[in-house]
Design a protein around this motif. Structure first.
Motif, PDB file in Angstrom:
ATOM      1  N   SER A 180      17.309 113.897 -42.519  1.00  0.00           N
ATOM      2  CA  SER A 180      18.740 114.051 -42.214  1.00  0.00           C
ATOM      3  C   SER A 180      18.948 114.881 -40.950  1.00  0.00           C
ATOM      4  O   SER A 180      19.906 114.662 -40.214  1.00  0.00           O
ATOM      5  CB  SER A 180      19.474 114.661 -43.397  1.00  0.00           C
ATOM      6  OG  SER A 180      18.930 115.937 -43.674  1.00  0.00           O
ATOM      7  N   PHE A 183      18.576 112.337 -38.008  1.00  0.00           N
ATOM      8  CA  PHE A 183      19.683 111.407 -37.827  1.00  0.00           C
ATOM      9  C   PHE A 183      20.976 112.130 -37.427  1.00  0.00           C
ATOM     10  O   PHE A 183      21.800 111.571 -36.734  1.00  0.00           O
ATOM     11  CB  PHE A 183      19.902 110.573 -39.091  1.00  0.00           C
ATOM     12  CG  PHE A 183      18.911 109.460 -39.233  1.00  0.00           C
ATOM     13  CD1 PHE A 183      18.930 108.404 -38.345  1.00  0.00           C
ATOM     14  CD2 PHE A 183      17.940 109.467 -40.236  1.00  0.00           C
ATOM     15  CE1 PHE A 183      18.021 107.378 -38.458  1.00  0.00           C
ATOM     16  CE2 PHE A 183      17.034 108.454 -40.323  1.00  0.00           C
ATOM     17  CZ  PHE A 183      17.068 107.400 -39.436  1.00  0.00           C
ATOM     18  N   ARG A 184      21.154 113.381 -37.843  1.00  0.00           N
ATOM     19  CA  ARG A 184      22.317 114.146 -37.433  1.00  0.00           C
ATOM     20  C   ARG A 184      22.277 114.375 -35.925  1.00  0.00           C
ATOM     21  O   ARG A 184      23.266 114.244 -35.247  1.00  0.00           O
ATOM     22  CB  ARG A 184      22.364 115.485 -38.158  1.00  0.00           C
ATOM     23  CG  ARG A 184      23.653 115.641 -38.909  1.00  0.00           C
ATOM     24  CD  ARG A 184      23.767 116.989 -39.559  1.00  0.00           C
ATOM     25  NE  ARG A 184      23.054 116.939 -40.827  1.00  0.00           N
ATOM     26  CZ  ARG A 184      22.294 117.893 -41.309  1.00  0.00           C
ATOM     27  NH1 ARG A 184      22.148 118.997 -40.675  1.00  0.00           N
ATOM     28  NH2 ARG A 184      21.702 117.751 -42.447  1.00  0.00           N
ATOM     29  N   GLN A 186      20.951 112.404 -33.764  1.00  0.00           N
ATOM     30  CA  GLN A 186      21.221 111.141 -33.070  1.00  0.00           C
ATOM     31  C   GLN A 186      22.690 110.770 -33.138  1.00  0.00           C
ATOM     32  O   GLN A 186      23.219 110.133 -32.251  1.00  0.00           O
ATOM     33  CB  GLN A 186      20.359 110.011 -33.674  1.00  0.00           C
ATOM     34  CG  GLN A 186      18.916 110.133 -33.305  1.00  0.00           C
ATOM     35  CD  GLN A 186      18.086 108.971 -33.831  1.00  0.00           C
ATOM     36  OE1 GLN A 186      18.608 108.127 -34.535  1.00  0.00           O
ATOM     37  NE2 GLN A 186      16.824 108.953 -33.474  1.00  0.00           N
ATOM     38  N   GLU A 187      23.382 111.132 -34.224  1.00  0.00           N
ATOM     39  CA  GLU A 187      24.811 110.840 -34.331  1.00  0.00           C
ATOM     40  C   GLU A 187      25.600 111.629 -33.307  1.00  0.00           C
ATOM     41  O   GLU A 187      26.613 111.176 -32.799  1.00  0.00           O
ATOM     42  CB  GLU A 187      25.312 111.159 -35.739  1.00  0.00           C
ATOM     43  CG  GLU A 187      24.807 110.187 -36.769  1.00  0.00           C
ATOM     44  CD  GLU A 187      25.257 110.582 -38.170  1.00  0.00           C
ATOM     45  OE1 GLU A 187      26.008 111.566 -38.314  1.00  0.00           O
ATOM     46  OE2 GLU A 187      24.857 109.898 -39.101  1.00  0.00           O
TER      47      GLU A 187
END
Length: 189
Positions: A180, A183-184, A186-187
């Motif tokens: 997580s 991906f955080r 990348q967001e």
């Protein structure tokens, strides 16, 4: 007809030729008669006929005569077959049996020769093996197969410069990141 003459090769050939010729000639005559009758009946009208009834009646009669002609032609062919079967199954049978017996004897002789040759080859190999064993046990002959060369030792590979990869221990000590977190990041991009 003389039965004794019929039972010879030439007698059967003459008989079947004569019968075949008779059947073939009869078939030709019956076909001609069928054509004549069909033509005649096609033009003969009987009182109360509808249109085309005479032609249908003529074909019905002609069809039966043509069937007779076909059967006569088949009889001629079967008569020819009688001669072929008689020659093959009666006259030539003793020669075929004699040839088959001769071929069987030759196969048996060849098989016996191969067995004898195999026995002698096996006997020679056994004798040679026992002789070699006796010489080996008495110490008069070297042990081993002369076709195989002695085994040479394989040299071991030794790395002249042992090398440690840098950071191998540092990477093992570092904790694995949480998915997580990846991906955080990348967001946010």
């Amino acid at each position: 007809m003389n039965i004794e003459a019929l039972m010879t090769k030439q007698g059967m050939r003459d008989f079947t030729d004569e019968q075949r010729q008779t059947f073939t000639n009869d078939a030709v005559q019956v076909r001609q008669i069928a054509q004549i009758i069909q033509a005649r009946l096609a033009h003969t009208e009987i009182e109360g006929d509808r249109p085309g009834a005479a032609g249908r009646r003529a074909r019905k009669v002609s069809r039966k005569l043509n069937r007779v002609a076909r059967l006569l032609e088949k009889a001629a062919a079967e008569t020819e077959a009688v001669n072929a079967v008689y020659v093959r199954e009666v006259l030539e049978l003793p020669d075929r049996r004699a040839k088959a017996i001769e071929a069987r004897e030759q196969r048996r002789d060849r098989r016996q020769e191969r067995k004898a040759l195999a026995r002698s080859a096996a006997g020679t190999a056994i004798t040679k093996s026992l002789t070699k064993t006796v010489h080996t046990l008495n110490g008069t002959e070297p042990v081993g197969n002369p076709q195989v060369s002695p085994v040479q030792p394989v040299p071991q590979y030794v790395n002249p410069q042992p090398f440690q990869f840098p950071g191998a221990t540092a990477a093992a000590a570092q904790p694995v990141p949480n998915i997580s977190d990846i991906f955080r990041d990348q967001e946010a991009m």
